[in-house]
Design a protein around this motif. Sequence first.
Motif, PDB file in Angstrom:
ATOM      1  N   GLU A 162      21.183   1.812  -0.627  1.00  0.00           N
ATOM      2  CA  GLU A 162      22.146   0.885  -0.022  1.00  0.00           C
ATOM      3  C   GLU A 162      21.461  -0.342   0.577  1.00  0.00           C
ATOM      4  O   GLU A 162      21.974  -1.452   0.470  1.00  0.00           O
ATOM      5  CB  GLU A 162      23.006   1.606   1.024  1.00  0.00           C
ATOM      6  N   ILE A 163      20.318  -0.167   1.202  1.00  0.00           N
ATOM      7  CA  ILE A 163      19.592  -1.329   1.732  1.00  0.00           C
ATOM      8  C   ILE A 163      19.098  -2.197   0.575  1.00  0.00           C
ATOM      9  O   ILE A 163      19.155  -3.427   0.647  1.00  0.00           O
ATOM     10  CB  ILE A 163      18.426  -0.891   2.645  1.00  0.00           C
ATOM     11  N   THR A 164      18.648  -1.586  -0.486  1.00  0.00           N
ATOM     12  CA  THR A 164      18.194  -2.345  -1.655  1.00  0.00           C
ATOM     13  C   THR A 164      19.343  -3.172  -2.233  1.00  0.00           C
ATOM     14  O   THR A 164      19.162  -4.352  -2.557  1.00  0.00           O
ATOM     15  CB  THR A 164      17.607  -1.397  -2.721  1.00  0.00           C
ATOM     16  N   LYS A 165      20.522  -2.575  -2.336  1.00  0.00           N
ATOM     17  CA  LYS A 165      21.689  -3.323  -2.833  1.00  0.00           C
ATOM     18  C   LYS A 165      22.036  -4.467  -1.882  1.00  0.00           C
ATOM     19  O   LYS A 165      22.327  -5.578  -2.317  1.00  0.00           O
ATOM     20  CB  LYS A 165      22.894  -2.400  -2.991  1.00  0.00           C
ATOM     21  N   ALA A 166      22.017  -4.194  -0.586  1.00  0.00           N
ATOM     22  CA  ALA A 166      22.361  -5.222   0.401  1.00  0.00           C
ATOM     23  C   ALA A 166      21.352  -6.365   0.386  1.00  0.00           C
ATOM     24  O   ALA A 166      21.723  -7.521   0.604  1.00  0.00           O
ATOM     25  CB  ALA A 166      22.445  -4.607   1.792  1.00  0.00           C
ATOM     26  N   ALA A 167      20.097  -6.066   0.123  1.00  0.00           N
ATOM     27  CA  ALA A 167      19.059  -7.103   0.106  1.00  0.00           C
ATOM     28  C   ALA A 167      19.354  -8.153  -0.963  1.00  0.00           C
ATOM     29  O   ALA A 167      19.086  -9.335  -0.753  1.00  0.00           O
ATOM     30  CB  ALA A 167      17.692  -6.475  -0.120  1.00  0.00           C
ATOM     31  N   THR A 176      22.138  -9.329  -1.730  1.00  0.00           N
ATOM     32  CA  THR A 176      23.191 -10.235  -1.275  1.00  0.00           C
ATOM     33  C   THR A 176      22.730 -11.171  -0.163  1.00  0.00           C
ATOM     34  O   THR A 176      23.416 -12.150   0.123  1.00  0.00           O
ATOM     35  CB  THR A 176      24.432  -9.458  -0.797  1.00  0.00           C
ATOM     36  N   VAL A 177      21.606 -10.876   0.481  1.00  0.00           N
ATOM     37  CA  VAL A 177      21.135 -11.724   1.584  1.00  0.00           C
ATOM     38  C   VAL A 177      19.834 -12.445   1.245  1.00  0.00           C
ATOM     39  O   VAL A 177      19.205 -13.030   2.116  1.00  0.00           O
ATOM     40  CB  VAL A 177      20.973 -10.926   2.900  1.00  0.00           C
ATOM     41  N   ASP A 178      19.440 -12.391  -0.023  1.00  0.00           N
ATOM     42  CA  ASP A 178      18.253 -13.102  -0.498  1.00  0.00           C
ATOM     43  C   ASP A 178      16.987 -12.726   0.277  1.00  0.00           C
ATOM     44  O   ASP A 178      16.233 -13.580   0.724  1.00  0.00           O
ATOM     45  CB  ASP A 178      18.492 -14.615  -0.452  1.00  0.00           C
ATOM     46  N   LYS A 179      16.802 -11.421   0.464  1.00  0.00           N
ATOM     47  CA  LYS A 179      15.591 -10.882   1.087  1.00  0.00           C
ATOM     48  C   LYS A 179      15.110  -9.744   0.212  1.00  0.00           C
ATOM     49  O   LYS A 179      15.885  -9.164  -0.548  1.00  0.00           O
ATOM     50  CB  LYS A 179      15.889 -10.303   2.474  1.00  0.00           C
ATOM     51  N   SER A 180      13.853  -9.395   0.385  1.00  0.00           N
ATOM     52  CA  SER A 180      13.383  -8.191  -0.294  1.00  0.00           C
ATOM     53  C   SER A 180      13.947  -6.986   0.454  1.00  0.00           C
ATOM     54  O   SER A 180      14.289  -7.068   1.638  1.00  0.00           O
ATOM     55  CB  SER A 180      11.851  -8.131  -0.307  1.00  0.00           C
ATOM     56  N   ALA A 181      14.035  -5.880  -0.248  1.00  0.00           N
ATOM     57  CA  ALA A 181      14.541  -4.652   0.381  1.00  0.00           C
ATOM     58  C   ALA A 181      13.659  -4.252   1.558  1.00  0.00           C
ATOM     59  O   ALA A 181      14.162  -3.801   2.592  1.00  0.00           O
ATOM     60  CB  ALA A 181      14.613  -3.534  -0.653  1.00  0.00           C
ATOM     61  N   VAL A 182      12.357  -4.426   1.417  1.00  0.00           N
ATOM     62  CA  VAL A 182      11.433  -4.058   2.493  1.00  0.00           C
ATOM     63  C   VAL A 182      11.672  -4.943   3.719  1.00  0.00           C
ATOM     64  O   VAL A 182      11.724  -4.450   4.852  1.00  0.00           O
ATOM     65  CB  VAL A 182       9.969  -4.131   2.005  1.00  0.00           C
ATOM     66  N   GLU A 183      11.836  -6.242   3.495  1.00  0.00           N
ATOM     67  CA  GLU A 183      12.113  -7.149   4.622  1.00  0.00           C
ATOM     68  C   GLU A 183      13.402  -6.756   5.337  1.00  0.00           C
ATOM     69  O   GLU A 183      13.453  -6.709   6.572  1.00  0.00           O
ATOM     70  CB  GLU A 183      12.258  -8.598   4.138  1.00  0.00           C
ATOM     71  N   LEU A 184      14.444  -6.490   4.560  1.00  0.00           N
ATOM     72  CA  LEU A 184      15.724  -6.120   5.165  1.00  0.00           C
ATOM     73  C   LEU A 184      15.610  -4.800   5.917  1.00  0.00           C
ATOM     74  O   LEU A 184      16.145  -4.661   7.017  1.00  0.00           O
ATOM     75  CB  LEU A 184      16.822  -6.049   4.104  1.00  0.00           C
ATOM     76  N   MET A 218       0.821  -1.202   0.000  1.00  0.00           N
ATOM     77  CA  MET A 218       0.000   0.000   0.000  1.00  0.00           C
ATOM     78  C   MET A 218       0.863   1.263   0.000  1.00  0.00           C
ATOM     79  O   MET A 218       0.460   2.287  -0.523  1.00  0.00           O
ATOM     80  CB  MET A 218      -0.903  -0.002   1.233  1.00  0.00           C
ATOM     81  N   PHE A 219       2.050   1.176   0.580  1.00  0.00           N
ATOM     82  CA  PHE A 219       2.896   2.346   0.744  1.00  0.00           C
ATOM     83  C   PHE A 219       4.147   2.334  -0.132  1.00  0.00           C
ATOM     84  O   PHE A 219       4.691   3.374  -0.443  1.00  0.00           O
ATOM     85  CB  PHE A 219       3.353   2.473   2.211  1.00  0.00           C
ATOM     86  N   VAL A 220       4.622   1.162  -0.463  1.00  0.00           N
ATOM     87  CA  VAL A 220       5.908   1.022  -1.141  1.00  0.00           C
ATOM     88  C   VAL A 220       5.684   0.330  -2.488  1.00  0.00           C
ATOM     89  O   VAL A 220       5.811  -0.885  -2.599  1.00  0.00           O
ATOM     90  CB  VAL A 220       6.906   0.226  -0.263  1.00  0.00           C
ATOM     91  N   ARG A 221       5.339   1.108  -3.484  1.00  0.00           N
ATOM     92  CA  ARG A 221       5.040   0.539  -4.804  1.00  0.00           C
ATOM     93  C   ARG A 221       6.235  -0.233  -5.342  1.00  0.00           C
ATOM     94  O   ARG A 221       7.353   0.252  -5.339  1.00  0.00           O
ATOM     95  CB  ARG A 221       4.666   1.640  -5.792  1.00  0.00           C
ATOM     96  N   GLY A 222       5.970  -1.427  -5.776  1.00  0.00           N
ATOM     97  CA  GLY A 222       7.012  -2.249  -6.375  1.00  0.00           C
ATOM     98  C   GLY A 222       8.142  -2.612  -5.426  1.00  0.00           C
ATOM     99  O   GLY A 222       9.193  -3.036  -5.861  1.00  0.00           O
ATOM    100  N   GLY A 223       7.937  -2.438  -4.137  1.00  0.00           N
ATOM    101  CA  GLY A 223       8.972  -2.751  -3.158  1.00  0.00           C
ATOM    102  C   GLY A 223      10.132  -1.767  -3.169  1.00  0.00           C
ATOM    103  O   GLY A 223      11.180  -2.044  -2.602  1.00  0.00           O
ATOM    104  N   SER A 224       9.947  -0.597  -3.774  1.00  0.00           N
ATOM    105  CA  SER A 224      11.014   0.387  -3.875  1.00  0.00           C
ATOM    106  C   SER A 224      11.140   1.200  -2.596  1.00  0.00           C
ATOM    107  O   SER A 224      10.240   1.960  -2.233  1.00  0.00           O
ATOM    108  CB  SER A 224      10.758   1.339  -5.044  1.00  0.00           C
ATOM    109  N   LEU A 225      12.286   1.056  -1.951  1.00  0.00           N
ATOM    110  CA  LEU A 225      12.515   1.849  -0.743  1.00  0.00           C
ATOM    111  C   LEU A 225      12.664   3.326  -1.062  1.00  0.00           C
ATOM    112  O   LEU A 225      12.499   4.163  -0.185  1.00  0.00           O
ATOM    113  CB  LEU A 225      13.746   1.343   0.004  1.00  0.00           C
ATOM    114  N   LEU A 226      12.944   3.657  -2.316  1.00  0.00           N
ATOM    115  CA  LEU A 226      12.984   5.074  -2.690  1.00  0.00           C
ATOM    116  C   LEU A 226      11.609   5.710  -2.498  1.00  0.00           C
ATOM    117  O   LEU A 226      11.510   6.881  -2.129  1.00  0.00           O
ATOM    118  CB  LEU A 226      13.464   5.242  -4.135  1.00  0.00           C
TER     119      LEU A 226
END
Length: 124
Positions: free
Chosen positions: A92-97, A99-107, A33-41
């Motif tokens: 940076e969180i999106t890039k790190a996600a 490498t840890v096999d998680k979505s950026a939102v989860e991370l 609802m808040f983060v379209r397409g999982g984009s942390l931007l």
Amino acid sequence: MNLRPQPPTGAKPVNELHDVYDFLDQVRMRPGMFVRGGSLLELQAILYGYRVASEIYSSQPMTDFEHTGPFAEWLWPQLGRSHSSPVGWAVEITKAADTVDKSAVELLFDLLDKFKAEHRPEAR
């Protein structure tokens, strides 16, 4: 008979939120609802707007998620960086996600939980 849809358990109207962390709890429950397409931007832009509004309407502006705010400064060592990133915490969180096999939102929320435990003891 009330046919109006009921909000999900735990969902609150905006006027019942106390701070940015209450808002982020709502995002966690319904990220789509808040983060379209999982984009942390997207979320970073919302938080920037929140900061601007808090500066206009509050004597205590919310700066926790600024580029050099407490969360970002705490985050860099968590991501193995010795200094801030010019692209900001969302990228940076999106890039790190990746490498840890998680979505950026989860991370983000994993990191936010750790940040709150270390910096906001009353939030535990």
